[in-house]
Design a protein around this motif. Sequence first.
Motif, mmCIF file in Angstrom:
data_model
loop_
_atom_site.group_PDB
_atom_site.id
_atom_site.type_symbol
_atom_site.label_atom_id
_atom_site.label_comp_id
_atom_site.label_asym_id
_atom_site.label_seq_id
_atom_site.Cartn_x
_atom_site.Cartn_y
_atom_site.Cartn_z
ATOM 1 N N ARG A 18 0.809 -1.220 0.000
ATOM 2 C CA ARG A 18 0.000 0.000 0.000
ATOM 3 C C ARG A 18 0.840 1.268 0.000
ATOM 4 O O ARG A 18 0.292 2.373 0.019
ATOM 5 C CB ARG A 18 -0.934 0.009 1.214
ATOM 6 C CG ARG A 18 -2.088 -0.978 1.117
ATOM 7 C CD ARG A 18 -3.074 -0.832 2.247
ATOM 8 N NE ARG A 18 -2.528 -1.231 3.530
ATOM 9 C CZ ARG A 18 -2.150 -0.404 4.491
ATOM 10 N NH1 ARG A 18 -2.255 0.905 4.314
ATOM 11 N NH2 ARG A 18 -1.662 -0.861 5.630
ATOM 12 N N LEU A 19 2.159 1.138 -0.011
ATOM 13 C CA LEU A 19 3.004 2.335 0.009
ATOM 14 C C LEU A 19 2.749 3.180 -1.237
ATOM 15 O O LEU A 19 2.656 2.651 -2.342
ATOM 16 C CB LEU A 19 4.479 1.941 0.067
ATOM 17 C CG LEU A 19 4.990 1.366 1.386
ATOM 18 C CD1 LEU A 19 6.441 0.938 1.245
ATOM 19 C CD2 LEU A 19 4.838 2.377 2.525
ATOM 20 N N PRO A 20 2.652 4.502 -1.082
ATOM 21 C CA PRO A 20 2.414 5.366 -2.248
ATOM 22 C C PRO A 20 3.644 5.458 -3.149
ATOM 23 O O PRO A 20 4.747 5.038 -2.791
ATOM 24 C CB PRO A 20 2.072 6.721 -1.616
ATOM 25 C CG PRO A 20 2.670 6.679 -0.253
ATOM 26 C CD PRO A 20 2.626 5.252 0.187
ATOM 27 N N LEU A 21 3.443 6.044 -4.305
ATOM 28 C CA LEU A 21 4.415 5.964 -5.390
ATOM 29 C C LEU A 21 5.769 6.589 -5.063
ATOM 30 O O LEU A 21 6.820 5.962 -5.254
ATOM 31 C CB LEU A 21 3.821 6.640 -6.640
ATOM 32 C CG LEU A 21 4.704 6.651 -7.881
ATOM 33 C CD1 LEU A 21 5.058 5.235 -8.312
ATOM 34 C CD2 LEU A 21 4.019 7.406 -9.013
ATOM 35 N N CYS A 22 5.788 7.830 -4.596
ATOM 36 C CA CYS A 22 7.061 8.509 -4.356
ATOM 37 C C CYS A 22 7.848 7.823 -3.241
ATOM 38 O O CYS A 22 9.078 7.736 -3.309
ATOM 39 C CB CYS A 22 6.830 9.980 -4.023
ATOM 40 S SG CYS A 22 8.356 10.928 -3.892
ATOM 41 N N THR A 23 7.158 7.347 -2.230
ATOM 42 C CA THR A 23 7.827 6.606 -1.160
ATOM 43 C C THR A 23 8.533 5.386 -1.729
ATOM 44 O O THR A 23 9.683 5.090 -1.385
ATOM 45 C CB THR A 23 6.814 6.179 -0.089
ATOM 46 O OG1 THR A 23 6.123 7.341 0.397
ATOM 47 C CG2 THR A 23 7.502 5.485 1.074
#
Length: 261
Positions: A18-23
């Motif tokens: 579920r980590l977002p893209l930039c992370t």
Amino acid sequence: MPSYAQFNPIRIRSYILRLPLCTRLLLAAMVGLWIAAIPFPWLREWARLDPDKMDFTQMHRLNLFPIMHLNFLHLIFNMLAVTPLIERFEAEYGTLVTLALFTGPFGTLPGGIYVLLEKFVLRTNTSVMGASIWVFLLLASEAMKTSKTNPNFSIGPYKIPTWTTPLILVLLTSFVVPNVSLVGHLCGAGIGYLWASGYIKFLVPHEKILRWLETKLNLLGRLPHYVSVDQKTYGRYGVLPTTASASNLPKSPEPGQRLGP
């Protein structure tokens, strides 16, 4: 008794997915540079922030030193510490803002201040690298926000201002962990305080420009795990797909409430 349910690998896997893209991109860059430095160890010297070597031909160091690490343990501990903080930041401000800041001002500003202090004030040449400068930057930002609702916390008879928590952690880290940069961590925390206070938010492109880019490039539709800058309209991951027309849906007699961050 501590519960071992919190160590459930399924939950950890779900969190990672579920980590977002930039992370994800920043973590991948950290791992990629560490792997590349195994056959090419000169990359560490090329990317680390070395005050005596800084000139206009070495400006790349200001952007690369937070994602370069000394060894595997250094990488793992920093990734564990910084991942939830960047994820929370991206969930609040969006992918474009996070990418712009972490590839720009959040590296160049604390790094530049560190170089100036080392060269002209302390007269030393201590090289630094690693994402811990981002850890204390984001902790300082979070502490400032928390202090608005909870100005103090108690330790025995003493009341400690909440905003000082990152500074206490910086001091503890410098005593407990060997070979860490007290000055570097303070520079990171200082930029975090400035960001949370609103003094450097002019560094972020205007929301209208970011929203235009999102619409023009269809970033919400093309990029998985992308977080919209306009979350009040689109939600965290954009508009959810639907097969029903909004005009055909039953209307609620009461105004709705936005859920999520």
